[in-house]
Write a protein that holds these residues in place. Structure first.
Motif, PDB file in Angstrom:
ATOM      1  N   ILE A 295      40.431  45.244  45.028  1.00 35.82           N
ATOM      2  CA  ILE A 295      39.712  44.037  44.649  1.00 35.82           C
ATOM      3  C   ILE A 295      38.211  44.303  44.676  1.00 35.82           C
ATOM      4  O   ILE A 295      37.662  44.733  45.692  1.00 35.82           O
ATOM      5  N   LYS A 296      37.568  44.057  43.529  1.00 29.77           N
ATOM      6  CA  LYS A 296      36.109  44.142  43.434  1.00 29.77           C
ATOM      7  C   LYS A 296      35.615  42.891  42.711  1.00 29.77           C
ATOM      8  O   LYS A 296      36.124  42.551  41.637  1.00 29.77           O
ATOM      9  N   ASN A 297      34.636  42.237  43.316  1.00 31.27           N
ATOM     10  CA  ASN A 297      34.116  40.974  42.771  1.00 31.27           C
ATOM     11  C   ASN A 297      35.236  39.959  42.536  1.00 31.27           C
ATOM     12  O   ASN A 297      35.244  39.231  41.540  1.00 31.27           O
ATOM     13  N   GLY A 298      36.205  39.976  43.443  1.00 36.54           N
ATOM     14  CA  GLY A 298      37.292  39.012  43.381  1.00 36.54           C
ATOM     15  C   GLY A 298      38.372  39.316  42.361  1.00 36.54           C
ATOM     16  O   GLY A 298      39.304  38.525  42.196  1.00 36.54           O
ATOM     17  N   LYS A 299      38.286  40.453  41.668  1.00 35.27           N
ATOM     18  CA  LYS A 299      39.255  40.780  40.630  1.00 35.27           C
ATOM     19  C   LYS A 299      39.939  42.110  40.926  1.00 35.27           C
ATOM     20  O   LYS A 299      39.327  43.031  41.477  1.00 35.27           O
TER      21      LYS A 299
END
Length: 384
Positions: free
Chosen positions: A303-307
């Motif tokens: 998960i990066k930046n919520g995605k």
């Protein structure tokens, strides 16, 4: 800055080449028990920075005396000597780096942590390609995520023109190869450390032409300290070695038949082990000077930046015809040289015993790799 390299074989000679072509290096002592070989390497490189010395790595007092006065010492000999060289480096007051690869030896080196700190030196086992450069990149890449679910490292040194039956040629010592192919692969499964038999769980992967479809399988030593670092935070982590299809099954058959055994056998009037005979056969059949290539693919999913997303690092590095340096020599020795120079120049300030993934900063490291023509592609993949 004065540097010492112990061992003038494939990796030691490439270390000397890189240091000799680095601006902040004043002198290099290249030491080996084989004085003719070390002098030949020095003549080939042709740099006035290089001084040669005859040194038996088994002579502990002579090793300490040789190490004294050098800011960094590089161990480019068999992993069997790395613990003794680490102790000697502490006594001599020099930073020490080696190519590692054997988990048991690295564990012994780690017991010297307090001694190294008191002597104000840094000992870095497991430098090189994998373990080494790949682990640094994987660790720093994982730090870009809020949460990491899976981290996989795939690395291999291959001949550009494979020949049957094994489609492989020796790109480092035969002892190092068998070390990788035996023992256990340390992984993370379900967030916990798991030991997996080497040469198992063969998977397919594909690289751009002319390589196409390849295979990867578990080998030992490549994951270094990553399973311990990420235990409980990453669900799945493993390291596998890349080869041409069919290599693993064929080579494993030989090991299963006992060719890697240390049990003595008698042939006529000669007493030897099956492993010793196997080593000699491999050196005769797999040694060669055909151009090689190093392939590396590291994938981090999380998960990066919520995605949900995937970060991929990929390297295809080839034999340097102009310098007559193999891709394996380049991608093993140049990163080690870079890290040693970063310690000497104060970019890395830690002391004690630790693998490079715990202290090497990524951006200056990658900058120096690119300056040497080792270009690693970084790409974010859309998981949707």
């Amino acid at each position: 800055m004065n540097y010492l390299i112990i061992g003038s074989g494939l990796m030691g000679s490439a270390l000397a080449y890189d240091l000799a072509h680095s601006d902040n290096v004043n002198s290099i002592t290249l030491a080996d028990v084989d004085l003719q070989r070390v002098e030949s390497v020095a003549r080939t490189i042709g740099s006035p920075k290089i001084n040669t010395k005859e040194l038996d790595v088994n002579d502990y007092d002579a090793v300490i005396e040789c190490m004294a006065g050098h800011v960094c010492t590089f161990g480019a000999v068999s992993y069997r000597y790395n613990f003794a060289l680490s102790k000697a480096a502490i006594e001599a007051g020099t930073h020490y780096l080696d190519l590692g690869g054997n988990d048991e030896v690295v564990a012994r080196q780690s017991t010297l942590n307090d001694l190294a700190k008191r002597s104000n030196v840094l000992l870095l086992p497991n430098c090189g390609l994998a373990p080494g450069m790949a682990n640094v990149i994987a660790t720093r890449g994982a730090e870009l995520f809020e949460q990491v679910d899976q981290l996989t490292i795939r690395v291999g040194g291959l001949p550009q023109n494979p020949k049957p039956p094994l489609n492989y040629q020796l790109v480092f010592s035969v002892e190092g190869l068998i070390n990788e192919y035996t023992g256990k692969s340390i992984t993370l499964r379900g967030h916990q450390i798991a030991e997996i038999d080497t040469m198992t769980e063969i998977e397919s992967l594909e690289f751009p032409p002319p390589f196409g479809k390849l295979e990867a399988f578990h080998t030992s030593g490549g994951s270094s300290s990553l399973p311990q670092m990420f235990r409980g935070t990453i669900r799945h982590l493993d390291y596998k070695t890349i080869r041409y299809p069919g290599h693993c099954e064929r080579f494993k058959t030989l090991l299963d038949l006992g060719f890697g055994s240390n049990e003595p056998i008698t042939i006529g009037s000669n007493l030897m082990t099956a492993k010793e005979m196997f080593y000699e056969l491999l050196k005769r059949k797999l040694s060669g000077d055909s151009p090689d290539v190093v392939l590396m693919r590291i994938e981090i999913q999380g998960i990066k930046n919520g995605k949900q997303t995937t970060l991929r690092y990929e390297l295809i590095d080839s034999y340097d015809k102009n310098a007559n340096i193999t891709a394996m020599m380049r991608t093993t020795s140049y990163p080690t040289s870079i890290i040693g120079q970063m310690i000497a120049q104060g970019t890395i300030r830690e002391r004690g015993v630790m693998p490079p993934e715990r202290c090497v900063p990524l951006e200056p490291f990658m900058t120096e790799l690119r300056a040497r023509g080792i270009s690693i592609e970084e790409r974010w993949l859309n998981n949707s």
